[in-house]
Design a protein around this motif. Structure first.
Motif, PDB file in Angstrom:
ATOM      1  N   UNK A  81       0.827  -1.196   0.000  1.00 27.50           N
ATOM      2  CA  UNK A  81       0.000   0.000   0.000  1.00 27.50           C
ATOM      3  C   UNK A  81       0.868   1.257   0.000  1.00 27.50           C
ATOM      4  N   UNK A  82       1.892   1.301   0.843  1.00 24.87           N
ATOM      5  CA  UNK A  82       2.683   2.522   1.021  1.00 24.87           C
ATOM      6  C   UNK A  82       4.077   2.155   1.490  1.00 24.87           C
ATOM      7  N   UNK A  83       5.076   2.940   1.074  1.00 20.18           N
ATOM      8  CA  UNK A  83       6.456   2.731   1.513  1.00 20.18           C
ATOM      9  C   UNK A  83       7.092   4.101   1.693  1.00 20.18           C
ATOM     10  N   UNK A  84       7.590   4.365   2.899  1.00 20.17           N
ATOM     11  CA  UNK A  84       8.231   5.645   3.181  1.00 20.17           C
ATOM     12  C   UNK A  84       9.641   5.390   3.684  1.00 20.17           C
ATOM     13  N   UNK A  85      10.549   6.299   3.310  1.00 21.31           N
ATOM     14  CA  UNK A  85      11.943   6.184   3.710  1.00 21.31           C
ATOM     15  C   UNK A  85      12.343   7.468   4.421  1.00 21.31           C
ATOM     16  N   UNK A  86      13.011   7.327   5.543  1.00 23.05           N
ATOM     17  CA  UNK A  86      13.535   8.467   6.286  1.00 23.05           C
ATOM     18  C   UNK A  86      15.039   8.311   6.345  1.00 23.05           C
ATOM     19  N   UNK A  87      15.768   9.345   5.950  1.00 23.60           N
ATOM     20  CA  UNK A  87      17.224   9.343   6.062  1.00 23.60           C
ATOM     21  C   UNK A  87      17.562   9.837   7.460  1.00 23.60           C
ATOM     22  N   UNK A  88      17.941   8.912   8.339  1.00 19.70           N
ATOM     23  CA  UNK A  88      18.174   9.245   9.741  1.00 19.70           C
ATOM     24  C   UNK A  88      19.413  10.113   9.948  1.00 19.70           C
ATOM     25  N   UNK A  89      20.310  10.157   8.984  1.00 20.44           N
ATOM     26  CA  UNK A  89      21.499  10.990   9.139  1.00 20.44           C
ATOM     27  C   UNK A  89      21.162  12.470   9.020  1.00 20.44           C
ATOM     28  N   UNK A  90      20.072  12.783   8.294  1.00 22.58           N
ATOM     29  CA  UNK A  90      19.672  14.184   8.134  1.00 22.58           C
ATOM     30  C   UNK A  90      18.316  14.471   8.762  1.00 22.58           C
ATOM     31  N   UNK A  91      17.555  13.434   9.035  1.00 23.46           N
ATOM     32  CA  UNK A  91      16.206  13.609   9.555  1.00 23.46           C
ATOM     33  C   UNK A  91      15.194  13.952   8.481  1.00 23.46           C
ATOM     34  N   UNK A  92      15.623  13.904   7.215  1.00 23.60           N
ATOM     35  CA  UNK A  92      14.736  14.244   6.104  1.00 23.60           C
ATOM     36  C   UNK A  92      13.991  13.037   5.595  1.00 23.60           C
TER      37      UNK A  92
END
Length: 97
Positions: A81-92
């Protein structure tokens, strides 16, 4: 030699799915989902549809966990249904898929 960056990723992935199980095997399918590390069931409809998420640290991690669940003999279909990615090194947030 190619360096494996899988263990050093700073990404956080969360993907949601709907599983359509055989009603006779609903409990077994739910157990198979919750047995996968990072998986959580959020809802089950009266018809047996199961809404759940998988958390991981890469596309490969999400795909591997999804495949473990997908091949269960009690699952008729598994729909992403949905896939989200967070870059933890920048918080973006990286664009959702």
């Amino acid at each position: 030699m190619t360096k494996n960056t899988e263990d050093t990723t700073s990404e956080y992935h969360v993907a949601s799915f709907v599983a359509y199980p055989l009603l006779a095997q609903l409990d077994e399918v739910k157990q198979a989902i919750t047995d996968v590390e990072g998986s959580e069931i959020h809802a089950t409809s009266e018809e047996g549809k199961i809404v759940f998420t998988i958390e991981g640290n890469s596309y490969r991690d999400i795909g591997t966990k999804m495949d473990i669940i997908r091949v269960h003999k009690g699952i008729i279909n598994l729909s992403p249904v949905y896939h989200q990615i967070l870059d933890e090194s920048t918080g973006d947030d990286v664009a959702p898929l």
